[in-house]
Design an enzyme around this catalytic site. Structure first.
Site, PDB file in Angstrom:
ATOM      1  N   CYS A 113       0.811  -1.412  -0.147  1.00  0.00           N
ATOM      2  CA  CYS A 113      -0.324  -0.178  -0.001  1.00  0.00           C
ATOM      3  C   CYS A 113       0.540   1.311  -0.497  1.00  0.00           C
ATOM      4  CB  CYS A 113      -1.141  -0.447   0.970  1.00  0.00           C
ATOM      5  SG  CYS A 113      -2.189   1.185   0.368  1.00  0.00           S
ATOM      6  N   CYS A 158      -0.187   5.405   7.174  1.00  0.00           N
ATOM      7  CA  CYS A 158      -0.131   5.102   8.522  1.00  0.00           C
ATOM      8  C   CYS A 158       0.724   3.903   8.788  1.00  0.00           C
ATOM      9  CB  CYS A 158      -1.611   3.775   7.610  1.00  0.00           C
ATOM     10  SG  CYS A 158      -2.869   4.573   6.370  1.00  0.00           S
ATOM     11  N   CYS A 218       0.830   0.466  10.151  1.00  0.00           N
ATOM     12  CA  CYS A 218      -0.355  -0.772   9.418  1.00  0.00           C
ATOM     13  C   CYS A 218       1.181  -2.015   8.889  1.00  0.00           C
ATOM     14  CB  CYS A 218      -0.699  -0.052   8.436  1.00  0.00           C
ATOM     15  SG  CYS A 218      -1.328  -1.989   7.459  1.00  0.00           S
ATOM     16  N   CYS A 220     -16.082  -8.919   6.129  1.00  0.00           N
ATOM     17  CA  CYS A 220     -15.773  -8.029   5.648  1.00  0.00           C
ATOM     18  C   CYS A 220     -14.177  -8.489   4.525  1.00  0.00           C
ATOM     19  CB  CYS A 220     -16.040  -7.461   6.980  1.00  0.00           C
ATOM     20  SG  CYS A 220     -14.600  -5.961   6.701  1.00  0.00           S
ATOM     21  N   CYS A 269     -19.104  -6.961   4.199  1.00  0.00           N
ATOM     22  CA  CYS A 269     -18.686  -5.276   3.803  1.00  0.00           C
ATOM     23  C   CYS A 269     -17.624  -5.412   3.424  1.00  0.00           C
ATOM     24  CB  CYS A 269     -18.399  -5.346   6.015  1.00  0.00           C
ATOM     25  SG  CYS A 269     -17.684  -3.443   6.256  1.00  0.00           S
ATOM     26  N   CYS A 311     -19.449   2.036   8.528  1.00  0.00           N
ATOM     27  CA  CYS A 311     -18.380   1.048   9.394  1.00  0.00           C
ATOM     28  C   CYS A 311     -17.779   2.189  10.016  1.00  0.00           C
ATOM     29  CB  CYS A 311     -18.470  -0.078   9.865  1.00  0.00           C
ATOM     30  SG  CYS A 311     -16.846  -0.850  10.701  1.00  0.00           S
ATOM     31  N   ARG A 353     -17.762  -3.142  18.268  1.00  0.00           N
ATOM     32  CA  ARG A 353     -16.557  -3.837  17.812  1.00  0.00           C
ATOM     33  C   ARG A 353     -15.861  -4.244  19.153  1.00  0.00           C
ATOM     34  NH1 ARG A 353     -16.758  -3.839  12.656  1.00  0.00           N
ATOM     35  NH2 ARG A 353     -19.176  -4.970  12.701  1.00  0.00           N
TER      36      ARG A 353
END
Ligand code: SAM
Ligand code: DTB
Ligand code: SF4
Length: 325
Positions: A53, A57, A60, A97, A129, A189, A261
């Site tokens: 990616c 972040c 991550c 998801c 999702c 979400c 969650r």
């Protein structure tokens, strides 16, 4: 009690700083008023496109710029995804998801393939999702038309702390995508992570942003940072369970109708830790041996926990069934 979107920082601070056992009791009381107690939504994640990616972040494992042990993998084929979804459904999961390590969705053949995956999983009768980065309004509409039920897009932390965690996009970019998702009529979400080096004020501000959106998110994942070797946050201290409990309880009080969650971090929590989170108003988990790239309790472990605590999985599309019936 009414559902409110006009919470002030001061009010949230007071709730967050309530003596802990009192806070758990208050959150538990609201939980009983607004939610079916003893019922927990079981969701399963699948990474459909892993690693590589372009974003930075700092938590991550999938950011290309950090040297982590994640193996890069191009977009899966639809049949691989269907197999994973069926396995999750057989094990009692009702929400599936799919996560893609993209900065944003692009209108290309990969997106067309995702639309087919969404359609296929929806046809199984699961709530579908996706979490794939930024979305335009028209992409959100295409996902909705393919049968997407929810879109996950976390604000992660406070607006103030955001640039310390991520520099390749802004907090406003995040809010803009949430807006596009809401406008398309897809369930939002959105939640965040604790353990990123944020202050209590940052946590309060993050909950303020979520609880003052035009509509509260349908689900609010509260993640404990999973510390990944090779990322800038690898040496952060482990998140204290009491901090998770506080976040969950405050989220439950602010957003009584949302599914709150208990997300990443469960594999480092005992059953009693998790029981405290359920008492504080958590009513959703990710189950299955993997989150996106890191380990998570498997279905059997969670079934044993449910048996012990007297919990049962929530059925799929329950909100819609309540509205119709
Ligand atoms: N790339 C898309 C995005 O960022 O929105 C979707 C996938 S991304 C992995 C989804 C979410 O996973 C992030 O927003 C973050 O909240 C959460 N996440 C990622 N790494 C994490 C970690 N190490 N610990 C806890 N949560 C994490
Ligand atoms: C969310 O709030 N947490 C999930 C899901 N939504 C996408 C992701 C957690 C990822 C943890 C690190 C990993 O397994 O890669
Ligand atoms: Fe990319 Fe999402 Fe990971 Fe950020 S959180 S690096 S956008 S996969």
């Amino acid at each position: 009690m009414q559902i409110r979107n006009d919470w002030t920082i001061e009010e949230i601070k007071d709730i967050y700083n309530t003596p802990l056992l009192e806070l758990i009791y208050k959150a538990g009381t609201i939980h009983r008023q607004f939610q079916q107690t003893g019922e927990v939504q079981v969701c399963t994640l699948l990474s459909i496109k892993t690693g590589g990616c372009p974003e930075d972040c700092s938590y991550c494992p999938q950011a290309a710029r950090y040297h982590t042990n994640v193996e890069v993998h191009a977009l899966l084929q639809k049949d691989e995804v269907m197999e994973a979804a069926q396995k999750a459904q057989k094990a009692g999961s009702t929400r599936f998801c799919m996560g893609a390590a993209w900065r944003e969705v692009r209108d290309n053949r990969d997106f067309d393939r995702v639309l087919e995956m969404v359609q296929g999983v929806n046809e199984l009768g699961m709530e579908v999702c996706c979490t794939m980065g930024m979305l335009t309004e028209s992409q959100a509409a295409k996902l909705r038309d393919a049968g997407l039920y929810a879109y996950n897009h976390n604000i992660d932390t406070s607006e103030e702390h955001y640039a310390d965690v991520i520099t390749t996009r802004t907090f406003d970019d995040r809010l803009n995508t949430l807006n596009n998702v809401r406008k398309a009529g897809i369930s939002v979400c959105s939640g965040g992570i604790i353990g990123l080096g944020e202050t209590h004020e940052d946590r309060i501000a993050m909950l303020h942003t979520l609880s003052t959106l035009p509509d509260h998110p349908g689900s609010v994942p509260i993640n404990a940072l999973v510390r990944i070797k090779g990322t800038p946050l690898q040496d952060n201290p482990k998140v204290d369970i009491w901090d998770m409990v506080k976040m969950i309880a405050t989220a439950r009080i602010l957003m009584p109708r949302a599914m709150v969650r208990l997300s990443a971090g469960r594999s480092e929590m005992s059953i009693s830790d998790q029981a405290l989170c359920f008492m504080a108003g958590a009513n959703s988990i990710f189950s299955g041996e993997k989150l996106l790239t890191t380990p998570n309790p498997d279905f059997n472990e969670d079934q044993a926990m449910f048996d012990l605590l007297g919990l049962k999985p929530r059925e799929s599309f329950k909100d819609e069934k309540i509205m119709v019936g």
